[in-house]
Design a protein around this motif. Structure first.
Motif, PDB file in Angstrom:
ATOM      1  N   ILE A 146     -23.106  -9.644   2.248  1.00  0.00           N
ATOM      2  CA  ILE A 146     -22.080  -9.252   2.667  1.00  0.00           C
ATOM      3  C   ILE A 146     -21.109  -9.113   1.166  1.00  0.00           C
ATOM      4  CG2 ILE A 146     -20.104  -7.992   4.284  1.00  0.00           C
ATOM      5  CD1 ILE A 146     -21.364 -10.538   5.847  1.00  0.00           C
ATOM      6  N   ALA A 147     -21.050  -6.986   1.081  1.00  0.00           N
ATOM      7  CA  ALA A 147     -20.144  -6.762   0.384  1.00  0.00           C
ATOM      8  C   ALA A 147     -19.254  -5.741   1.077  1.00  0.00           C
ATOM      9  CB  ALA A 147     -21.087  -6.255  -0.618  1.00  0.00           C
ATOM     10  N   ALA A 148     -17.390  -5.715   0.530  1.00  0.00           N
ATOM     11  CA  ALA A 148     -16.375  -4.580   0.875  1.00  0.00           C
ATOM     12  C   ALA A 148     -15.771  -3.944   0.332  1.00  0.00           C
ATOM     13  CB  ALA A 148     -15.429  -5.867   2.085  1.00  0.00           C
ATOM     14  N   HIS A 149     -15.163  -2.457   0.439  1.00  0.00           N
ATOM     15  CA  HIS A 149     -14.701  -2.206  -0.231  1.00  0.00           C
ATOM     16  C   HIS A 149     -13.423  -1.268   0.613  1.00  0.00           C
ATOM     17  CE1 HIS A 149     -18.735  -0.922  -3.099  1.00  0.00           C
ATOM     18  NE2 HIS A 149     -18.831  -1.035  -1.830  1.00  0.00           N
ATOM     19  N   ALA A 150     -12.374  -1.491   0.057  1.00  0.00           N
ATOM     20  CA  ALA A 150     -11.071  -1.153   0.653  1.00  0.00           C
ATOM     21  C   ALA A 150     -10.140  -0.287  -0.666  1.00  0.00           C
ATOM     22  CB  ALA A 150     -10.216  -2.513   0.871  1.00  0.00           C
ATOM     23  N   VAL A 151      -9.865   1.198  -0.283  1.00  0.00           N
ATOM     24  CA  VAL A 151      -8.647   1.772  -0.514  1.00  0.00           C
ATOM     25  C   VAL A 151      -7.456   1.424  -0.178  1.00  0.00           C
ATOM     26  CG1 VAL A 151      -8.352   3.578  -1.648  1.00  0.00           C
ATOM     27  CG2 VAL A 151     -10.532   3.031  -1.482  1.00  0.00           C
ATOM     28  N   VAL A 152      -6.589   1.314  -0.495  1.00  0.00           N
ATOM     29  CA  VAL A 152      -5.346   1.827  -0.023  1.00  0.00           C
ATOM     30  C   VAL A 152      -4.504   2.355  -0.682  1.00  0.00           C
ATOM     31  CG1 VAL A 152      -2.899   0.074   0.637  1.00  0.00           C
ATOM     32  CG2 VAL A 152      -5.308  -0.591   0.760  1.00  0.00           C
ATOM     33  N   LEU A 153      -3.425   2.633   0.053  1.00  0.00           N
ATOM     34  CA  LEU A 153      -2.173   3.554  -0.243  1.00  0.00           C
ATOM     35  C   LEU A 153      -0.738   3.096  -0.368  1.00  0.00           C
ATOM     36  CD1 LEU A 153      -2.088   5.985  -1.666  1.00  0.00           C
ATOM     37  CD2 LEU A 153      -1.472   7.023   0.345  1.00  0.00           C
ATOM     38  N   LEU A 154      -0.385   3.273  -0.746  1.00  0.00           N
ATOM     39  CA  LEU A 154       1.427   2.333  -0.754  1.00  0.00           C
ATOM     40  C   LEU A 154       1.960   3.145  -1.414  1.00  0.00           C
ATOM     41  CD1 LEU A 154       0.704  -0.979  -3.610  1.00  0.00           C
ATOM     42  CD2 LEU A 154       0.830  -0.729  -0.981  1.00  0.00           C
ATOM     43  N   LYS A 155       2.964   3.060  -0.889  1.00  0.00           N
ATOM     44  CA  LYS A 155       4.721   3.798  -0.009  1.00  0.00           C
ATOM     45  C   LYS A 155       5.796   3.005  -1.601  1.00  0.00           C
ATOM     46  CE  LYS A 155       6.560   4.134   4.131  1.00  0.00           C
ATOM     47  NZ  LYS A 155       7.033   5.229   4.651  1.00  0.00           N
ATOM     48  N   GLU A 156       6.363   3.653  -2.182  1.00  0.00           N
ATOM     49  CA  GLU A 156       8.025   2.984  -2.235  1.00  0.00           C
ATOM     50  C   GLU A 156       8.628   2.567  -0.824  1.00  0.00           C
ATOM     51  OE1 GLU A 156      10.625   4.363  -4.784  1.00  0.00           O
ATOM     52  OE2 GLU A 156       8.954   4.643  -6.594  1.00  0.00           O
ATOM     53  N   ALA A 157       9.258   1.255  -0.925  1.00  0.00           N
ATOM     54  CA  ALA A 157       9.455   0.672   0.607  1.00  0.00           C
ATOM     55  C   ALA A 157      11.393   1.057   0.213  1.00  0.00           C
ATOM     56  CB  ALA A 157       9.332  -1.609   0.573  1.00  0.00           C
TER      57      ALA A 157
END
Ligand code: MG
Length: 157
Positions: A146-157
């Protein structure tokens, strides 16, 4: 704003649990790995680390470290989030795709989305989980992994 990409793949084998996004899924086969083999959480960790340019999951949680043997990968995600926050960032949203020929993940997507939102401290409306097969092609398509791809956006806390 900073964007990060994560990818992971784990072998499917007998006598292992199948856990995806922190959710236990009934299956005759589970994911091989030093930890619980949660391929989706590992991809999410790498996306978080990537967005903050903090390296990769193998650097932070090496599979030679006995502390992580059999570990629930939610522990790895919590530790990853601590590192991201220490660097001054917080997650904005997550989009992920899990590629599995079997089992069919459609019935489990809602639970995985809910659990990932909890783990990331996000509203579920900011978390997207998509399920694909590989149309019978390659090792994933033949049910060996099983494979997985992920995209995350971060912002300055
Ligand atoms: Mg992994």
């Amino acid at each position: 704003m900073r964007v990060g990409l994560g990818y992971d793949i784990h072998r499917l084998v007998r006598d292992r649990p199948l856990r995806l996004g922190g959710v236990d899924i009934p299956s005759p086969l589970g994911l091989l790995g030093h930890s619980d083999g949660d391929v989706l959480l590992h991809a999410v960790c790498d996306a978080l680390l990537g967005a903050a340019a903090l390296g990769d999951i193998g650097e932070h949680f090496p599979d030679t470290d006995p502390a992580f043997r059999g570990a629930h990968s939610s522990r790895l995600l919590a530790a990853t989030l601590d590192k991201v926050r220490a660097a001054g960032y917080q997650p904005v949203n997550l989009d992920a795709t899990v590629v599995a020929q079997q089992p069919r993940l459609g019935p489990h997507k809602a639970a995985i989305r809910q659990r990932l939102a909890e783990l990331l401290g996000l509203d579920p409306s900011l978390v997207s989980i998509k399920a694909k097969t590989n149309e019978g092609l390659d090792a994933v398509g033949q049910g060996q992994a099983i494979a997985a791809h992920a995209v995350v956006l971060l912002k300055e806390a």
